[in-house]
Design a protein around this motif. Structure first.
Motif, mmCIF file in Angstrom:
data_model
loop_
_atom_site.group_PDB
_atom_site.id
_atom_site.type_symbol
_atom_site.label_atom_id
_atom_site.label_comp_id
_atom_site.label_asym_id
_atom_site.label_seq_id
_atom_site.Cartn_x
_atom_site.Cartn_y
_atom_site.Cartn_z
ATOM 1 N N VAL A 10 -3.370 -14.827 -7.065
ATOM 2 C CA VAL A 10 -4.303 -13.726 -6.799
ATOM 3 C C VAL A 10 -3.514 -12.419 -6.829
ATOM 4 O O VAL A 10 -2.448 -12.322 -6.227
ATOM 5 C CB VAL A 10 -4.995 -13.854 -5.423
ATOM 6 N N HIS A 12 -4.076 -7.805 -7.390
ATOM 7 C CA HIS A 12 -4.966 -6.646 -7.456
ATOM 8 C C HIS A 12 -4.547 -5.726 -8.595
ATOM 9 O O HIS A 12 -3.361 -5.637 -8.911
ATOM 10 C CB HIS A 12 -4.905 -5.840 -6.153
ATOM 11 N N ALA A 29 -1.386 -10.005 -3.862
ATOM 12 C CA ALA A 29 -2.284 -10.044 -2.707
ATOM 13 C C ALA A 29 -1.482 -10.441 -1.476
ATOM 14 O O ALA A 29 -0.687 -11.388 -1.518
ATOM 15 C CB ALA A 29 -3.410 -11.044 -2.947
ATOM 16 N N PRO A 31 -1.020 -11.738 2.588
ATOM 17 C CA PRO A 31 -1.545 -12.920 3.285
ATOM 18 C C PRO A 31 -3.006 -12.782 3.719
ATOM 19 O O PRO A 31 -3.746 -13.755 3.760
ATOM 20 C CB PRO A 31 -0.627 -13.048 4.510
ATOM 21 N N ASP A 32 -3.432 -11.537 3.995
ATOM 22 C CA ASP A 32 -4.815 -11.299 4.416
ATOM 23 C C ASP A 32 -5.707 -10.910 3.232
ATOM 24 O O ASP A 32 -6.862 -10.521 3.423
ATOM 25 C CB ASP A 32 -4.863 -10.222 5.486
ATOM 26 N N GLY A 33 -5.164 -10.984 2.006
ATOM 27 C CA GLY A 33 -5.930 -10.636 0.827
ATOM 28 C C GLY A 33 -5.841 -9.176 0.422
ATOM 29 O O GLY A 33 -6.375 -8.796 -0.618
ATOM 30 N N SER A 34 -5.170 -8.353 1.219
ATOM 31 C CA SER A 34 -5.059 -6.927 0.911
ATOM 32 C C SER A 34 -3.993 -6.703 -0.163
ATOM 33 O O SER A 34 -3.257 -7.614 -0.542
ATOM 34 C CB SER A 34 -4.705 -6.144 2.175
ATOM 35 N N GLU A 35 -3.907 -5.462 -0.648
ATOM 36 C CA GLU A 35 -2.920 -5.129 -1.671
ATOM 37 C C GLU A 35 -1.520 -5.187 -1.077
ATOM 38 O O GLU A 35 -1.247 -4.588 -0.050
ATOM 39 C CB GLU A 35 -3.202 -3.744 -2.237
ATOM 40 N N GLN A 163 -12.772 -9.567 -10.715
ATOM 41 C CA GLN A 163 -13.895 -8.989 -9.977
ATOM 42 C C GLN A 163 -13.652 -7.501 -9.768
ATOM 43 O O GLN A 163 -12.681 -7.113 -9.106
ATOM 44 C CB GLN A 163 -14.047 -9.666 -8.618
ATOM 45 N N ARG A 165 -14.336 -4.212 -7.935
ATOM 46 C CA ARG A 165 -14.856 -3.879 -6.619
ATOM 47 C C ARG A 165 -15.623 -2.568 -6.695
ATOM 48 O O ARG A 165 -15.293 -1.674 -7.473
ATOM 49 C CB ARG A 165 -13.705 -3.774 -5.624
ATOM 50 N N VAL A 173 -9.884 -7.428 -8.310
ATOM 51 C CA VAL A 173 -9.177 -8.580 -7.758
ATOM 52 C C VAL A 173 -9.204 -9.655 -8.834
ATOM 53 O O VAL A 173 -10.273 -10.047 -9.304
ATOM 54 C CB VAL A 173 -9.833 -9.103 -6.461
ATOM 55 N N THR A 175 -8.170 -13.482 -9.901
ATOM 56 C CA THR A 175 -7.842 -14.812 -9.379
ATOM 57 C C THR A 175 -7.498 -15.714 -10.556
ATOM 58 O O THR A 175 -8.228 -15.754 -11.548
ATOM 59 C CB THR A 175 -9.031 -15.400 -8.597
#
Length: 199
Positions: A10, A12, A29, A31-35, A163, A165, A173, A175
């Protein structure tokens, strides 16, 4: 980072538009999915007849990691090669114009496999096309989030999804569930889905 990683599940992509160039930051990405950390920095010169984008280790642009380059002038349907830092081909993609009249469709080939990707939403695809012909809009990208899904043409398994945003700036994002897909090819395609979508 000395070289581009082999596979990133994953990441960004964030675009910054200026008059002469489009700049893209490709980030892991967190650990929390943020940049997270910067994986590559790309710059596309606008108004070029032949599309070519080089990805660098950082925004100083002193060390190239990989690139993509169109095979023909003003024709992304002829194919775009993804090249490593030494100019060797590592993948290929192209826009399928005949299949993109109502929903954008791309073909991707890398690592001995082939995938096809389309916009997920037919409705948003149509709305985007109507938006582009409005006289007061011009080249404005529009506030439409859109999603591309690529699946292996042989097995039907998911290969990559991108995706967009919602927001004023283009952010994506990406994947990559298929571990065979080289990060360099995935990042090149992710940027191309923004940079070349109107070609």
């Amino acid at each position: 980072m000395a070289t581009a990683p082999a596979h990133v599940p994953v990441f960004h992509i964030r675009q910054k538009v200026t008059f002469a160039v489009n700049r893209y930051r490709v980030m892991a990405a967190g650990p929390d999915g943020s940049e997270g950390e910067l994986l590559a920095f790309a710059q596309q010169k606008r108004f070029k007849l032949k599309e070519e984008v080089t990805f660098y280790a950082d925004d100083s642009r002193t060390r190239a990691l990989f690139s993509f380059k169109a095979r023909n002038v003003l024709d992304v349907s002829s194919g775009i090669d993804v090249l490593d830092a030494d100019g060797r081909p590592i993948g290929y993609f192209k826009k399928e114009f005949a299949k993109s009249l109502l929903r954008s469709t791309w073909t991707l080939a890398a690592g001995g496999s082939e995938a096809r990707g389309q916009e997920r939403s037919q409705l948003i695809a149509v709305v985007r096309r109507v938006w582009k012909v409005l006289p007061w809009v011009g080249d404005l990208p529009g506030p439409f989030p859109f999603h591309f899904d690529f699946v292996d043409t042989g097995s039907g398994q998911p290969v990559l999804s991108s995706q967009k945003r919602a927001g004023l700036r283009d952010r994506y994002v990406v994947t990559v569930p298929d571990e065979r897909l080289d990060f360099r090819v995935a990042a090149a395609l992710g940027v191309a889905l923004d940079a070349l979508q109107s070609r």
